[in-house]
Design a protein around this motif. Structure first.
Motif, PDB file in Angstrom:
ATOM      1  N   PRO A  81      71.678  57.884  92.960  1.00 36.40           N
ATOM      2  CA  PRO A  81      72.911  57.084  92.932  1.00 36.40           C
ATOM      3  C   PRO A  81      73.989  57.546  91.947  1.00 36.40           C
ATOM      4  N   LEU A  82      73.612  58.224  90.884  1.00 36.88           N
ATOM      5  CA  LEU A  82      74.584  58.624  89.868  1.00 36.88           C
ATOM      6  C   LEU A  82      75.086  60.033  90.193  1.00 36.88           C
ATOM      7  N   LYS A  83      76.397  60.149  90.396  1.00 46.17           N
ATOM      8  CA  LYS A  83      76.966  61.420  90.836  1.00 46.17           C
ATOM      9  C   LYS A  83      78.211  61.745  90.023  1.00 46.17           C
ATOM     10  N   ALA A  84      78.448  63.032  89.852  1.00 41.38           N
ATOM     11  CA  ALA A  84      79.672  63.475  89.175  1.00 41.38           C
ATOM     12  C   ALA A  84      79.933  64.928  89.529  1.00 41.38           C
ATOM     13  N   ILE A 134      80.617  72.242  88.801  1.00 41.46           N
ATOM     14  CA  ILE A 134      79.257  71.768  89.023  1.00 41.46           C
ATOM     15  C   ILE A 134      79.322  70.365  89.590  1.00 41.46           C
ATOM     16  N   SER A 135      78.447  70.092  90.543  1.00 39.66           N
ATOM     17  CA  SER A 135      78.234  68.744  91.075  1.00 39.66           C
ATOM     18  C   SER A 135      76.798  68.371  90.750  1.00 39.66           C
ATOM     19  N   VAL A 136      76.628  67.151  90.261  1.00 43.36           N
ATOM     20  CA  VAL A 136      75.280  66.692  89.912  1.00 43.36           C
ATOM     21  C   VAL A 136      75.019  65.341  90.552  1.00 43.36           C
ATOM     22  N   GLU A 137      73.752  65.083  90.801  1.00 48.92           N
ATOM     23  CA  GLU A 137      73.299  63.744  91.157  1.00 48.92           C
ATOM     24  C   GLU A 137      72.057  63.473  90.324  1.00 48.92           C
ATOM     25  N   VAL A 138      72.005  62.258  89.779  1.00 44.10           N
ATOM     26  CA  VAL A 138      70.966  61.880  88.833  1.00 44.10           C
ATOM     27  C   VAL A 138      70.348  60.566  89.300  1.00 44.10           C
ATOM     28  N   ASN A 139      69.024  60.455  89.163  1.00 43.16           N
ATOM     29  CA  ASN A 139      68.392  59.187  89.542  1.00 43.16           C
ATOM     30  C   ASN A 139      68.692  58.121  88.502  1.00 43.16           C
ATOM     31  N   LEU A 187      71.840  62.637  75.277  1.00 41.40           N
ATOM     32  CA  LEU A 187      72.533  63.799  75.834  1.00 41.40           C
ATOM     33  C   LEU A 187      73.685  64.248  74.940  1.00 41.40           C
ATOM     34  N   GLU A 188      74.454  63.292  74.444  1.00 43.17           N
ATOM     35  CA  GLU A 188      75.597  63.620  73.593  1.00 43.17           C
ATOM     36  C   GLU A 188      75.147  64.279  72.292  1.00 43.17           C
ATOM     37  N   ASN A 189      74.047  63.793  71.716  1.00 41.52           N
ATOM     38  CA  ASN A 189      73.522  64.378  70.480  1.00 41.52           C
ATOM     39  C   ASN A 189      73.053  65.811  70.691  1.00 41.52           C
ATOM     40  N   VAL A 190      72.355  66.027  71.787  1.00 39.21           N
ATOM     41  CA  VAL A 190      71.876  67.377  72.102  1.00 39.21           C
ATOM     42  C   VAL A 190      73.065  68.300  72.367  1.00 39.21           C
ATOM     43  N   LEU A 191      74.034  67.825  73.126  1.00 40.91           N
ATOM     44  CA  LEU A 191      75.223  68.628  73.413  1.00 40.91           C
ATOM     45  C   LEU A 191      75.976  68.974  72.131  1.00 40.91           C
ATOM     46  N   ASP A 192      76.107  68.031  71.229  1.00 39.20           N
ATOM     47  CA  ASP A 192      76.788  68.289  69.957  1.00 39.20           C
ATOM     48  C   ASP A 192      76.055  69.376  69.167  1.00 39.20           C
ATOM     49  N   ALA A 193      74.741  69.312  69.129  1.00 40.48           N
ATOM     50  CA  ALA A 193      73.948  70.325  68.420  1.00 40.48           C
ATOM     51  C   ALA A 193      74.088  71.693  69.090  1.00 40.48           C
ATOM     52  N   ILE A 194      74.127  71.705  70.406  1.00 39.54           N
ATOM     53  CA  ILE A 194      74.306  72.962  71.137  1.00 39.54           C
ATOM     54  C   ILE A 194      75.634  73.609  70.756  1.00 39.54           C
ATOM     55  N   LYS A 195      76.696  72.827  70.760  1.00 34.05           N
ATOM     56  CA  LYS A 195      78.019  73.364  70.421  1.00 34.05           C
ATOM     57  C   LYS A 195      78.053  73.889  68.988  1.00 34.05           C
ATOM     58  N   PHE A 223      75.824  69.475  80.989  1.00 32.49           N
ATOM     59  CA  PHE A 223      75.630  68.301  80.131  1.00 32.49           C
ATOM     60  C   PHE A 223      76.798  67.330  80.299  1.00 32.49           C
ATOM     61  N   ASN A 224      78.008  67.872  80.302  1.00 34.23           N
ATOM     62  CA  ASN A 224      79.188  67.023  80.499  1.00 34.23           C
ATOM     63  C   ASN A 224      79.150  66.320  81.850  1.00 34.23           C
ATOM     64  N   ALA A 225      78.695  67.014  82.883  1.00 31.20           N
ATOM     65  CA  ALA A 225      78.631  66.416  84.217  1.00 31.20           C
ATOM     66  C   ALA A 225      77.625  65.271  84.272  1.00 31.20           C
ATOM     67  N   VAL A 226      76.469  65.454  83.663  1.00 33.82           N
ATOM     68  CA  VAL A 226      75.452  64.399  83.663  1.00 33.82           C
ATOM     69  C   VAL A 226      75.933  63.204  82.844  1.00 33.82           C
ATOM     70  N   ILE A 227      76.556  63.469  81.707  1.00 34.10           N
ATOM     71  CA  ILE A 227      77.103  62.388  80.890  1.00 34.10           C
ATOM     72  C   ILE A 227      78.149  61.614  81.707  1.00 34.10           C
ATOM     73  N   LYS A 228      78.992  62.320  82.415  1.00 38.91           N
ATOM     74  CA  LYS A 228      80.003  61.689  83.268  1.00 38.91           C
ATOM     75  C   LYS A 228      79.335  60.848  84.363  1.00 38.91           C
TER      76      LYS A 228
END
Length: 130
Positions: free
Chosen positions: A23-26, A37-42, A77-85, A121-126
C-alpha cells in the motif's frame, strides 16, 4: 573504486520489479543526475519492491535497503540516512547498522554519488510519510 563489487551488490534483484501488492508507494527523482526510483512498501515496513532508471549506485543502495529494510526501519530510516551522508562526507561515523555491503557503498571514495546512494532511502521515507 571497486566497480565489480558495486555491480555484484546491484545484481541482487530479488526485490526488483513493482508488483502493486504493497500500500505504501512513492517515486523519487535525483535532481542532480536525473536518476529515478519507484518503491512500494508493505504496511509493516519490513518488505519493499523497487524499480529504477538509474546508475549502479542507486540500484546497489536500493538492493541493500530492500534486503535489510526491517532492521534499518527499526533503527530509524532518517537516522541511518543521516549517518550514511556523514560517512560519505568523510566524517568518522559508525553506521548504526553493520551491513558489509552498505559499509562498502558508503566509503568516502563514493562521496560524489551521495545523492544516488540516498535516493532509495528518500523514496521509502516519502512512501511512509505520504
Amino acid at each position: 573504486m571497486n566497480e565489480k563489487k558495486i555491480i555484484q551488490i546491484a545484481a541482487n534483484t530479488k526485490s526488483f520489479g513493482l508488483e502493486k501488492k504493497f500500500p505504501l508507494k512513492a517515486k523519487s527523482k535525483n535532481k542532480v543526475c536525473g536518476d529515478e526510483i519507484s518503491v512500494e512498501v508493505n504496511k509493516d515496513i519490513n518488505e519493499m519492491r523497487f524499480e529504477t532508471q538509474s546508475c549502479i549506485f542507486t540500484q546497489a543502495s536500493a538492493a541493500i535497503l530492500a534486503n535489510h529494510l526491517d532492521k534499518i526501519h527499526k533503527l530509524g530510516l532518517e537516522n541511518v540516512l543521516d549517518a550514511i551522508k556523514k560517512k560519505l562526507n568523510g566524517e568518522t561515523v559508525d553506521l548504526p547498522i553493520q551491513i558489509k555491503d552498505l559499509d562498502f557503498l558508503t566509503h568516502k571514495d563514493h562521496k560524489t554519488r551521495k545523492e544516488c546512494i540516498a535516493l532509495p532511502f528518500n523514496a521509502v521515507i516519502k512512501a511512509i510519510h505520504d
